[in-house]
Write an enzyme that holds these catalytic residues in place. Sequence first.
Site, PDB file in Angstrom:
ATOM      1  N   PHE A 248      26.267   0.256  23.342  1.00 49.29           N
ATOM      2  CA  PHE A 248      26.538  -0.878  24.223  1.00 49.29           C
ATOM      3  C   PHE A 248      25.291  -1.162  25.064  1.00 49.29           C
ATOM      4  O   PHE A 248      24.274  -0.458  24.956  1.00 49.29           O
ATOM      5  CB  PHE A 248      27.758  -0.576  25.118  1.00 49.29           C
ATOM      6  N   GLY A 249      25.401  -2.193  25.882  1.00 47.67           N
ATOM      7  CA  GLY A 249      24.320  -2.507  26.834  1.00 47.67           C
ATOM      8  C   GLY A 249      22.961  -2.625  26.158  1.00 47.67           C
ATOM      9  O   GLY A 249      22.788  -3.360  25.175  1.00 47.67           O
TER      10      GLY A 249
ATOM     11  N   THR B 230      35.995   4.898  35.699  1.00 46.49           N
ATOM     12  CA  THR B 230      35.578   3.799  34.831  1.00 46.49           C
ATOM     13  C   THR B 230      36.721   3.429  33.901  1.00 46.49           C
ATOM     14  O   THR B 230      37.668   4.194  33.736  1.00 46.49           O
ATOM     15  CB  THR B 230      34.354   4.214  33.969  1.00 46.49           C
TER      16      THR B 230
ATOM     17  N   GLU C  89      32.278  -2.702  45.564  1.00 46.12           N
ATOM     18  CA  GLU C  89      30.969  -3.342  45.483  1.00 46.12           C
ATOM     19  C   GLU C  89      29.899  -2.250  45.371  1.00 46.12           C
ATOM     20  O   GLU C  89      29.843  -1.339  46.198  1.00 46.12           O
ATOM     21  CB  GLU C  89      30.711  -4.170  46.744  1.00 46.12           C
TER      22      GLU C  89
ATOM     23  N   LYS D  43      23.650  10.407  20.094  1.00 47.67           N
ATOM     24  CA  LYS D  43      23.223   9.807  21.368  1.00 47.67           C
ATOM     25  C   LYS D  43      23.604  10.738  22.530  1.00 47.67           C
ATOM     26  O   LYS D  43      22.799  11.011  23.419  1.00 47.67           O
ATOM     27  CB  LYS D  43      23.865   8.427  21.557  1.00 47.67           C
TER      28      LYS D  43
ATOM     29  N   ASP E  50      26.589   6.330  37.647  1.00 51.82           N
ATOM     30  CA  ASP E  50      25.911   5.047  37.707  1.00 51.82           C
ATOM     31  C   ASP E  50      24.622   5.222  36.928  1.00 51.82           C
ATOM     32  O   ASP E  50      23.896   6.200  37.128  1.00 51.82           O
ATOM     33  CB  ASP E  50      25.628   4.625  39.147  1.00 51.82           C
ATOM     34  N   SER E  51      24.374   4.312  36.019  1.00 49.65           N
ATOM     35  CA  SER E  51      23.237   4.453  35.114  1.00 49.65           C
ATOM     36  C   SER E  51      22.464   3.159  35.045  1.00 49.65           C
ATOM     37  O   SER E  51      22.980   2.102  35.399  1.00 49.65           O
ATOM     38  CB  SER E  51      23.722   4.789  33.697  1.00 49.65           C
TER      39      SER E  51
ATOM     40  N   HIS F 137      20.739  10.218  28.782  1.00 44.55           N
ATOM     41  CA  HIS F 137      20.782  10.386  30.240  1.00 44.55           C
ATOM     42  C   HIS F 137      22.169  10.833  30.702  1.00 44.55           C
ATOM     43  O   HIS F 137      22.322  11.802  31.421  1.00 44.55           O
ATOM     44  CB  HIS F 137      20.385   9.053  30.879  1.00 44.55           C
ATOM     45  N   ARG F 138      23.217  10.093  30.256  1.00 44.15           N
ATOM     46  CA  ARG F 138      24.571  10.418  30.711  1.00 44.15           C
ATOM     47  C   ARG F 138      25.028  11.758  30.147  1.00 44.15           C
ATOM     48  O   ARG F 138      25.661  12.560  30.810  1.00 44.15           O
ATOM     49  CB  ARG F 138      25.554   9.301  30.322  1.00 44.15           C
TER      50      ARG F 138
HETATM   51  P1  IMP Z   1      26.858   1.230  34.952  1.00 45.07           P
HETATM   52  O1  IMP Z   1      26.469   2.635  35.090  1.00 45.07           O
HETATM   53  O2  IMP Z   1      28.161   1.092  34.215  1.00 45.07           O
HETATM   54  O3  IMP Z   1      26.853   0.491  36.264  1.00 45.07           O
HETATM   55  O4  IMP Z   1      25.802   0.568  33.979  1.00 45.07           O
HETATM   56  C1  IMP Z   1      24.737  -0.241  34.413  1.00 45.07           C
HETATM   57  C2  IMP Z   1      24.135  -1.028  33.269  1.00 45.07           C
HETATM   58  O5  IMP Z   1      23.284  -0.192  32.512  1.00 45.07           O
HETATM   59  C3  IMP Z   1      25.134  -1.669  32.316  1.00 45.07           C
HETATM   60  O6  IMP Z   1      24.770  -3.005  32.153  1.00 45.07           O
HETATM   61  C4  IMP Z   1      24.970  -0.979  31.017  1.00 45.07           C
HETATM   62  O7  IMP Z   1      24.949  -1.904  29.991  1.00 45.07           O
HETATM   63  C5  IMP Z   1      23.618  -0.289  31.155  1.00 45.07           C
HETATM   64  N1  IMP Z   1      23.750   1.044  30.605  1.00 45.07           N
HETATM   65  C6  IMP Z   1      24.213   2.152  31.241  1.00 45.07           C
HETATM   66  N2  IMP Z   1      24.230   3.195  30.390  1.00 45.07           N
HETATM   67  C7  IMP Z   1      23.795   2.723  29.205  1.00 45.07           C
HETATM   68  C8  IMP Z   1      23.623   3.322  27.928  1.00 45.07           C
HETATM   69  O8  IMP Z   1      23.892   4.508  27.678  1.00 45.07           O
HETATM   70  N3  IMP Z   1      23.164   2.515  26.953  1.00 45.07           N
HETATM   71  C9  IMP Z   1      22.880   1.213  27.162  1.00 45.07           C
HETATM   72  N4  IMP Z   1      23.028   0.590  28.319  1.00 45.07           N
HETATM   73  C10 IMP Z   1      23.483   1.355  29.342  1.00 45.07           C
END
Ligand code: IMP
Length: 194
Positions: free
Chosen positions: A148-149, A7, A40, A169, A69-70, A174-175
């Site tokens: 974020f997110g 990442t 992708e 946090k 991946d979350s 989760h992460r």
């Molecule tokens: P990815 O794992 O980077 O593909 O994340 C997928 C989506 O989930 C992204 O749009 C992130 O904004 C959201 N996301 C993943 N982890 C978190 C978090 O810890 N907090 C808030 N949003 C998350």
Amino acid sequence: MKIILATNNANKLREAREIFSPLGIDILSQKDAGISVNPEENGKTFAENALIKARAVHELVKLPVIADDSGLCVDALDGAPGVYSARYAPENLLCETLLQNMQNVPDGERTAKFVTAAVLIDENGKELCFEGVCSGTIAHERKGTNGFGYDPIFLYENVSFAELDPEQKNAVSHRGKAFRKIYDYLTQTLQEGN
Ligand code: IMP
């Protein structure tokens, strides 16, 4: 020991560095490792997508790799946005879009969970997958400015993730849980190697 985190997301890097530094592991971003890949993410599950990201990096650099991946799974929306969390709306509109789609969902039915699949490809090319889950509820409005997110609208014990310090946090997220499972696995294998 160096491990690449697949990442360039500064938040994920900080979270991983906090967790792995006690083991003396250097977490490198893709940029630090001098590579640029953006495969992708067309898997149907978090684990499939994490594996896609980890393999894409591991093919280029023969170092151990971690990829996560979350996403956010909302019960009232049958698990959406789930693996589509990143593509649910433009990044700056993720929270507003989800709030809009839940405006008729009453308290008591706003349960949700963040899920992470974290893949480790070790120095021998062995692939392992670990999961972390954090359960909570979706707020009615944004709260807090950290993170974020979806952090501003995800309530963990009535406090939004965006109101928590990064360390707070990390302790419950989760992460954080998935990365600590990798930490425990590496601790065990490093001990067995000694
Ligand atoms: P990815 O794992 O980077 O593909 O994340 C997928 C989506 O989930 C992204 O749009 C992130 O904004 C959201 N996301 C993943 N982890 C978190 C978090 O810890 N907090 C808030 N949003 C998350």
